[in-house]
Design a protein around this motif. Structure first.
Motif, PDB file in Angstrom:
ATOM      1  N   GLU A  49       0.790  -1.481   0.093  1.00 40.73           N
ATOM      2  CA  GLU A  49       0.164   0.141   0.051  1.00 40.73           C
ATOM      3  C   GLU A  49       0.676   1.537   0.139  1.00 40.73           C
ATOM      4  O   GLU A  49       2.379   0.648   0.516  1.00 40.73           O
ATOM      5  N   ALA A  50       0.363   2.840  -0.938  1.00 38.29           N
ATOM      6  CA  ALA A  50       1.004   2.781  -0.868  1.00 38.29           C
ATOM      7  C   ALA A  50       1.434   4.311   1.287  1.00 38.29           C
ATOM      8  O   ALA A  50      -0.303   3.738   1.456  1.00 38.29           O
ATOM      9  N   VAL A  51       2.321   4.583   1.416  1.00 40.08           N
ATOM     10  CA  VAL A  51       1.998   4.797   2.851  1.00 40.08           C
ATOM     11  C   VAL A  51       2.925   6.829   2.476  1.00 40.08           C
ATOM     12  O   VAL A  51       3.145   6.766   1.663  1.00 40.08           O
ATOM     13  N   ASP A  52       2.208   7.797   3.275  1.00 40.55           N
ATOM     14  CA  ASP A  52       2.972   8.896   4.018  1.00 40.55           C
ATOM     15  C   ASP A  52       3.787   8.444   4.962  1.00 40.55           C
ATOM     16  O   ASP A  52       3.943   8.027   6.046  1.00 40.55           O
ATOM     17  N   ALA A  53       5.409   8.217   4.064  1.00 43.27           N
ATOM     18  CA  ALA A  53       6.419   8.227   4.879  1.00 43.27           C
ATOM     19  C   ALA A  53       6.347   9.110   6.460  1.00 43.27           C
ATOM     20  O   ALA A  53       7.002   8.772   7.534  1.00 43.27           O
ATOM     21  N   ALA A  54       6.080  10.092   5.746  1.00 37.91           N
ATOM     22  CA  ALA A  54       5.923  10.599   7.314  1.00 37.91           C
ATOM     23  C   ALA A  54       5.094  10.701   8.964  1.00 37.91           C
ATOM     24  O   ALA A  54       5.190  10.372   9.958  1.00 37.91           O
TER      25      ALA A  54
END
Lengths: 399, 294
Positions: free
Chosen positions: A389-394
């Motif tokens: 899944e695409a994820v917000d690294a922050a």
């Protein structure tokens, strides 16, 4: 005497006619031959199959619409079976026998290295796909890379950690060259961002139990853990990390995306972060993967179809280039190859299906690959390893 | 402090049990035939990959899959005996020639396995659970613990067979001098055949149990053979128990080196240590003692 001179004049006239005919024949436009030389069987088969499919997704519609100036692109394919010698033979065959204008391929670094030699010897442009070895574009002239260098993953990781205020990282890697070089490149890039490596642990790929190394990770109490394994030992490491109750973010460049790792790690792999050169939150990228799945079957996020697609997109732009077309219409093979190399540099600043919306390829005389920074996003392993899944690294790295 | 040491000892015991099982099986064949079987790792690989075939492809329950796997490795052991060992010994080939024969057999088995299973790493389903279990303050899983149990079980079975049965006496007699054993009415060819079968079974079971942890791969045999061979040399190749002890010693050294020293140089350091031990005791740590026991 008169007869002899008459004979000489006639012979000269015939020879002149033949030369003229030959010249007329060579003025025939060149065929638009390009070769895909890559692994479609053997240990790296997936990369070659996926990149070829991605390439066809660009070329087939163009050919169906009539091609370029009425000429269709002829795509010749060779399977290199992770054999550098075979790759060299096929590359030479493409260049000399098939009169190929361009070679596309070289997903494993060993295959790419062979093709680089062929490209330089025969002065044939080469678009390298997934190969991660940094040296394939050293002093590059005819070769251009679509896959990022291994060091670019480390830059992306260091950047993400730094942006999230993480100051201390633990590294665990296997004792084979991939693990050691991955850890070394990470250490170098982390130092540039003033991030301390609290501990670096190395293990043997044949070790059934990696808890001695994982205990040291636990005691180092770093804010995040970086893992450079092969798929099976990666699963062992993550299982031991979870087993010992360590809940720090785990980043596993490249291997974390591999099906074998996700399958072997199962539920323990959930949440593992992987820097990815494919950002599926971009609508056009999501659309590409949707179409790919409809045409060729289901696929988790993978850079190879995007690399093939981007190489195909640039190929078409380059073949349509005015100077390239002039050489093709004049039947000048070497002239066309040189023009393709130069056109690649002119048309090479573009955002493709790899990279982010703001950062893509940057081909110029001195740069033959993707941009070093801003090319990666992060994905995470989810659904017990069944998906990425695409994820917000922050958010994922938030302390 | 105590927790770390306990974890290191448990890891040493787990890894050492795997090396010990392979060392034990190498030594069983060496003890009866004076041949080092370079195809030993292929029995481990066949154990793991057969588990994939029977438990994933054919969806058999694990007890049936284990029986089927044992049948596969026994067929492979008989093929090695009839295809390599017997033809070469009948032609009075030197042990070194037979060893090269076993190496050739290993390459053939690898090639066939490659055709059958391909180059990819396979998921080997665990026989027992991989869910964490707590033993005191240590957390591990039953699949890992089972390796130690299986190692001890095979060690006891081998000891009982060799030292508490008449058949074991014939095995030991064949190992000491096959010609004299033959004159005493012992059919040494049968004894060697048994050692091939017994050793293949140990390695096959080891492969099936270690596969879920290491992942199944047609090339996995080689790495494990190297460690098993190191174990057998360190402990003393002539005795199955010495070889097994060598495995535990290597596992412990690895764990302690990784835990308290530098994990990066653990492997070369262990090789240096083994070299030093062999300079002092050329027959291995327990080599002389076991030779005396015979």
């Amino acid at each position: 005497m008169y007869r002899i001179s008459q004979l000489l004049y006639r012979s000269a006239a015939v020879a002149g006619l033949l030369v003229a005919l030959g010249a007329a024949a060579s003025a025939e436009p060149l065929k638009l031959v390009i070769c895909h030389v890559d692994d479609r069987s053997g240990s790296a088969a997936d990369t070659g199959i996926e990149s070829l499919n991605g390439l066809k997704m660009v070329i087939d519609p163009l050919n169906e619409a009539g091609g370029i100036n009425g000429q269709k692109i002829e795509l010749i394919t060779y399977d290199t079976k992770t054999d550098p010698q075979l790759a060299a033979n096929f590359g030479t065959r493409c260049s000399e026998d098939d009169k190929g204008l361009l070679i596309i391929g070289g997903s494993p670094s060993a295959v790419a290295n062979s093709l680089v030699t062929v490209a330089n010897q025969t002065k044939t442009p080469l678009y390298i796909l997934a190969a991660a070895a940094p040296n394939v574009t050293d002093n590059a002239d005819y070769q251009f890379r679509f896959g990022p260098k291994v060091t670019q993953d480390s830059i992306a990781v260091a950047d993400a950690l730094s942006k999230n205020g993480i100051k201390s990282v633990a590294i665990i890697n296997n004792s084979v060259p991939f693990g050691i070089s991955g850890a070394a490149s990470a250490t170098e890039e982390l130092a540039k961002k003033n991030i301390t490596v609290a501990t670096q642990q190395t293990y043997d790929v044949a070790a059934t139990d990696v808890s001695p190394q994982v205990i040291n990770l636990m005691q180092a109490d770093a804010e995040a853990i970086l893992v450079y394994p092969y798929p099976a030992d990666g699963a062992r490491v993550i299982r031991t990390i979870r087993q010992m109750g360590i809940d720090k973010p785990v980043i596993m460049p490249r291997v974390g995306m591999m099906k074998a790792f996700r399958e072997l790690a199962a539920d323990t792999g959930n949440g593992v972060l992987v820097p990815s050169s494919v950002d599926t939150t971009r609508p056009e990228v999501a659309e590409l993967f949707k179409k790919y799945s409809e045409q060729f079957g289901p696929l988790a996020i993978s850079p190879s179809p995007a690399q093939g697609y981007d190489a195909g997109t640039l190929t078409i732009a380059v073949l349509k280039d005015e100077k390239v077309q002039a050489a093709i219409q004049a039947g000048d093979l070497q002239g066309a190859r040189d023009a393709i190399r130069d056109a690649t540099r002119r048309h090479g600043d573009f955002v493709g299906m790899q990279g982010t919306a703001n950062s893509g390829y940057h081909f110029s005389k001195d740069n033959h690959g993707p941009t070093d920074e801003g090319f990666f996003v992060f994905v995470k392993v989810a659904d017990d390893g069944k998906s990425l899944e695409a994820v917000d690294a922050a958010a994922a790295l938030k302390k | 402090m105590l927790m770390k040491l306990s974890y290191l000892l448990l890891a040493g015991l787990t890894n050492g049990s795997v090396y010990g099982l392979i060392g034990l099986s190498l030594s069983v064949i060496y003890g009866s035939s004076r041949v080092i079987n370079f195809a030993q790792g292929e029995f481990v690989m066949l154990g793991a990959m057969s588990a994939v075939l029977f438990m994933v492809t054919l969806a058999l329950p694990w007890p049936l899959a284990m029986l089927a796997m044992i049948a596969v490795v026994i067929v492979a052991a008989l093929a090695l005996d009839y295809g390599v060992y017997r033809p070469l010994t009948k032609r009075k080939a030197a042990p070194l020639t037979i060893m090269i024969g076993t190496l050739a057999a290993a390459i053939v088995v690898y090639g066939l396995a490659f055709l059958l299973w391909g180059p990819d790493q396979k998921f080997v389903p665990p026989v027992l659970s991989l869910t964490p279990v707590r033993i005191g303050f240590l957390v591990t899983n039953t699949q890992q613990v089972s390796l130690i149990v299986i190692f001890l079980a095979f060690l006891i079975a081998t000891w009982y067979l060799l030292y508490r049965t008449r058949f074991g006496l014939t095995v030991r007699a064949t190992g000491v001098n096959p010609k004299v054993a033959l004159l005493m009415g012992i059919r040494s060819e049968r004894i060697v055949q048994f050692s091939f079968i017994f050793s293949a079974t140990i390695s096959g079971v080891a492969g099936m149990m270690v596969g879920p942890l290491l992942g199944g791969h047609v090339g996995m045999g080689l790495l494990l053979t190297v460690k098993g061979f190191m174990a057998a040399i360190l402990g003393g190749l002539g005795s199955p128990f010495a070889a097994a002890a060598g495995g535990i010693a290597i596992g412990m050294m690895e764990a302690l080196m990784a835990g308290y020293g530098t994990s990066l140089y653990a492997e070369p350091a262990i090789f240096v240590l083994i070299l030093l031990v062999l300079i002092v005791r050329p027959y291995g740590l327990l080599g002389d003692y076991e030779a005396e026991r015979r």
